[in-house]
Design an enzyme around this catalytic site. Structure first.
Site, PDB file in Angstrom:
ATOM      1  CG  ASP A  91      27.669 -37.359  16.232  1.00  0.00           C
ATOM      2  OD1 ASP A  91      26.700 -38.081  15.991  1.00  0.00           O
ATOM      3  OD2 ASP A  91      28.824 -37.596  15.801  1.00  0.00           O
TER       4      ASP A  91
HETATM    5  C1  GLC Z   1      29.510 -39.757  13.249  1.00  0.00           C
HETATM    6  C2  GLC Z   1      28.368 -40.462  13.968  1.00  0.00           C
HETATM    7  C3  GLC Z   1      28.709 -40.942  15.345  1.00  0.00           C
HETATM    8  C4  GLC Z   1      30.167 -41.362  15.385  1.00  0.00           C
HETATM    9  C5  GLC Z   1      30.998 -40.106  15.190  1.00  0.00           C
HETATM   10  C6  GLC Z   1      32.513 -40.392  15.205  1.00  0.00           C
HETATM   11  O1  GLC Z   1      29.037 -38.628  12.582  1.00  0.00           O
HETATM   12  O2  GLC Z   1      27.131 -39.755  14.061  1.00  0.00           O
HETATM   13  O3  GLC Z   1      27.827 -42.033  15.640  1.00  0.00           O
HETATM   14  O4  GLC Z   1      30.462 -41.965  16.626  1.00  0.00           O
HETATM   15  O5  GLC Z   1      30.665 -39.417  14.004  1.00  0.00           O
HETATM   16  O6  GLC Z   1      32.853 -41.151  14.113  1.00  0.00           O
END
Ligand code: GLC
Length: 738
Positions: free
Chosen positions: A263
């Protein structure tokens, strides 16, 4: 490209090129002449890295992605195409109901169609990967990301995760109208302690395996190409570097051989968690856990090459990850066509086309849950004088926190829909109050500003609403959370609608008791006060581009409500976490026997939620018979048919959702009071009766036993079939061993 050729290409790549496949940048770096600034500079990424990075986060547009891809491939030593990745959570430009609302439809097939629609639009605009479905089980409405989940039930989440992956990926990922799906957040992110986002997760292995993992596994079995790590710890170790979770459970047990992406910044955050000593250590640990792509922490590009030189990591580990990324690019057909679906004309044709808008409207309609309907005030009677008041009456922002690709100017408001559809009524409209109290400011992905009003203006709004309410037969109050009050980083300890909206409801109720509340929210809320004051409550979640049409059609009876709650609404926030599939405990509190002291209960509130999982009213009423079983014992390999008769006893046609629940009465570990194991929706005309049957097999009785083996155990089971998890009528059967 066939595997042999791909392998040859791979063998020709330099180490830097292989490391490049393991990190991503934002598209901005390709738009200007490689001006390295902002978040990219902070990542420690240099000009050279930019033309080695394997993927781009957050860039869209057919023309723009093609330009970037062309320029990038000319500069890349082996002309390996970029992956374009983005969060497409509930639609691309045609934005549909948020996932929690999709879960309320109890129609995974509809969610599959919506995901397929989103893929068509996004792929035409140059995207290859979506960070969806979110398969996190959620039991805590304080956590703002419940809006991105499909609820508190293992079975419901599992069928939705499968459906969404199938919708995004279609039959063949190289098809121009598909996206690679990413199951997230692995694992257990929805169990953040105290509902506080990113917080610690404490789950027993059994709870993790029997409640939180199945939906991820279902998405993986459906062929999801990616899995995203979660920010939280599991067993005290940040999931992103948790080798047991990623190597043993995800890769070995679940057989996942796709791309594991961290993430946003999560690899670097393992230092803050207090496990990785520094960025190099974080990179090593993430690589050992098998994380293939570093999302925006910069740790991989900054440290892997040095770690290799210092022999702190093996080249094979880098190659294993790079190979998985290359395989996915090959599955997407990017070597044959690096632009894949990007096509300006197609995008123009696909985006917001009539078929897509109709599908979004159907999804909204099927997701609405009728929570109250005293004196059958709904559907509204023709000829009525109806006042529509509240901040959502003429508000286009009903797309949700993750729909930054959508455009609110495409949204149909309640007022626009009512003016068009309610010619047989006398309708009038007013805002009644701002959506938020003056002092409340919210941030989103974009700098979002609400119109500000002075005290005098606010009072004027209220008095205008009161005077119009005097003349009305019915007042429809469109109230709810601001869209930035749900989603990432929006945990709330108090889960009520903004108090200035509550004030509007209280002032109107003094003048006209015939109040219908249309509720907009991304999470279950504490709506006790609304329930006391409103005759009807229609839960519409955050319904998307076509929300206004769907709402008005339901209020006037052109459509009938059929949604069921995918997540319990607590009586108050003090009950949280609350979920229908709880264990019995050894001291059961029996509703109504409040004199019993030494039982599992509160001194100050009831145990039951305000509205439980699976609950939802219709505009008619259904009679459901006691469940009947085809036999009262079975062995492994055999089946039992459980049936009920369902009759529509009202004057209107309606749709009912029959839910099959099973309770394992005695097992080597305590089992939930009941668990959803199947559901069927049926539409019946007035007075029509049908028999509905479910198949019970030994497979659906399996769980993680005391000895850790996933299997069923012989013994007695209870079967419930009803229209909510509150159903208490049961039939019994015995599972016999061989
Ligand atoms: C965010 C979220 C995740 C998302 C990623 C990209 O922090 O936790 O669900 O897909 O970043 O935007």
């Amino acid at each position: 490209m066939d595997n042999r050729k791909l392998q040859e290409l791979f063998n020709e790549m330099s180490i830097e090129e292989k490391i490049g496949q393991l990190f991503q940048v934002t598209g901005a770096v390709y738009e200007e002449e490689a001006v390295i600034s902002g978040p990219i500079k902070e990542l420690g990424i240099n000009e050279r890295d930019i033309y080695l990075a394997g993927s781009v986060l957050g860039t869209m547009g057919a023309k723009k992605t093609k330009q970037i891809q062309k320029k990038y491939m000319e500069k890349h030593p082996h002309h390996i195409p970029l992956l374009f990745m983005l969060d497409i959570i509930n639609g691309y430009k045609t934005v549909y109901q948020i996932p929690l609302g999709q879960g309320a439809a109890f129609e995974p097939e509809l969610a599959r169609k919506c995901a397929s629609m989103a893929a068509r639009e996004a792929a035409a605009d140059g995207l290859h990967v979506t960070f969806s479905p979110m398969a996190d089980l959620v039991r805590d409405a304080r956590w703002g990301r419940v809006m991105e989940a499909t609820g508190e039930d293992v079975y419901l989440n599992s069928v939705y995760a499968r459906a969404m992956v199938e919708g995004y990926q279609g039959e063949d990922l190289s098809d121009k109208e598909t996206l690679a799906a990413c199951v997230k957040h692995f694992a257990g992110y929805g169990a953040a302690e105290a509902g506080r986002d990113y917080n610690t997760v404490e789950l027993s292995e059994r709870t993790l395996r029997d409640f939180y993992l199945p939906a991820y596994e279902s998405g993986i079995q459906a062929g999801a190409e990616l899995v995203m790590t979660s920010f939280n710890t599991i067993d005290g170790i940040p999931a992103t570097i948790n080798k047991k979770l990623m190597r043993e459970v995800l890769r070995k047990e679940m057989g996942f051989d796709g791309v594991l992406i961290s993430d946003f910044g999560a690899i670097g955050e393992t230092i803050t968690h207090g496990v990785s000593e520094d960025r190099a250590d974080a990179a090593r640990r993430a690589l050992e856990a098998g994380v293939d792509i570093d999302m925006m922490s910069g740790v991989y590009p900054q440290t892997l090459y040095q770690l290799l030189k210092e022999k702190k990591i093996e080249l094979e580990m880098i190659e294993e990850c790079a190979w998985r990324v290359l395989k996915m690019k090959n599955k997407l057909g990017l070597f044959e066509n690096p632009y894949k679906g990007a096509d300006e004309d197609l995008a123009e044709k696909q985006i917001l086309c009539q078929e897509h808008k109709e599908l979004a409207e159907t999804m909204a309609t099927k997701s609405f849950v009728l929570l109250e309907n005293k004196n059958n005030i709904l559907p509204l009677s023709k000829g009525d004088k109806v006042l529509f008041a509240g901040p959502y009456v003429n508000r286009q922002e009903m797309l949700g926190a993750w729909s930054f690709t959508g455009d609110i100017s495409d949204t149909i408001t309640i007022q626009q829909a009512a003016e068009k559809k309610m010619k047989n009524y006398e309708v009038c409209f007013c805002q009644g109050c701002p959506i938020l109290p003056k002092e409340m400011k919210l941030d989103g992905f974009v700098n979002y500003k609400e119109e500000e009003f002075g005290e005098k203006e606010i009072e004027k709004m209220l008095t205008e609403a009161e005077s119009k309410a005097k003349q009305a037969d019915v007042v429809v109050l469109a109230l709810g959370e601001h869209f930035l009050q749900s989603g990432e980083a929006t945990s709330r300890a108090m889960i009520e609608i903004p108090e200035n909206q509550m004030k509007l409801l209280e002032r109107i109720e003094k003048i006209n008791p015939n109040i219908v509340v249309v509720l907009f929210n991304g999470r279950p809320l504490d709506i006790r006060k609304i329930k006391q004051r409103a005759k009807a409550i229609l839960e519409v979640w955050i319904p998307g581009t076509m929300g206004g049409n769907a709402i008005v059609d339901m209020l006037v009876g052109n459509n009938t409500p059929s949604g069921k709650l995918p997540m319990s609404f607590p009586y108050c926030v003090g009950q949280i976490p609350i979920h229908y599939d709880e264990l019995n405990t050894g001291r059961v509190h029996v509703q109504g026997r409040d004199k019993d002291r030494y039982v599992s209960k509160y001194l100050d509130v009831q145990n039951k939620p305000l509205y439980t999982f699976g609950y939802g009213l219709t505009y008619t009423n259904f009679r459901i018979s006691e469940p009947v079983l085809s036999k009262n014992s079975m062995r492994t390999g055999e089946r039992i048919i459980a049936s009920v008769k369902v009759k529509n006893c009202g004057e209107r046609s309606g749709v009912e959702t029959l839910q099959l629940y099973i309770h394992d009465v005695a097992a080597s570990v305590a089992r939930p009071k009941k668990q959803l194991k199947g559901f069927q929706k049926i539409e019946l005309q007035p007075q029509e009766e049908q028999e509905i049957s479910f198949v019970i097999s030994e497979e659906i009785l399996r769980f993680t036993r005391e000895d850790g083996v996933f299997s069923s155990e012989e013994g007695e089971f209870e079967v419930f079939i009803g229209n909510s998890s509150e159903e208490e009528r049961r039939a019994k059967f015995v599972l016999k061993s061989e």
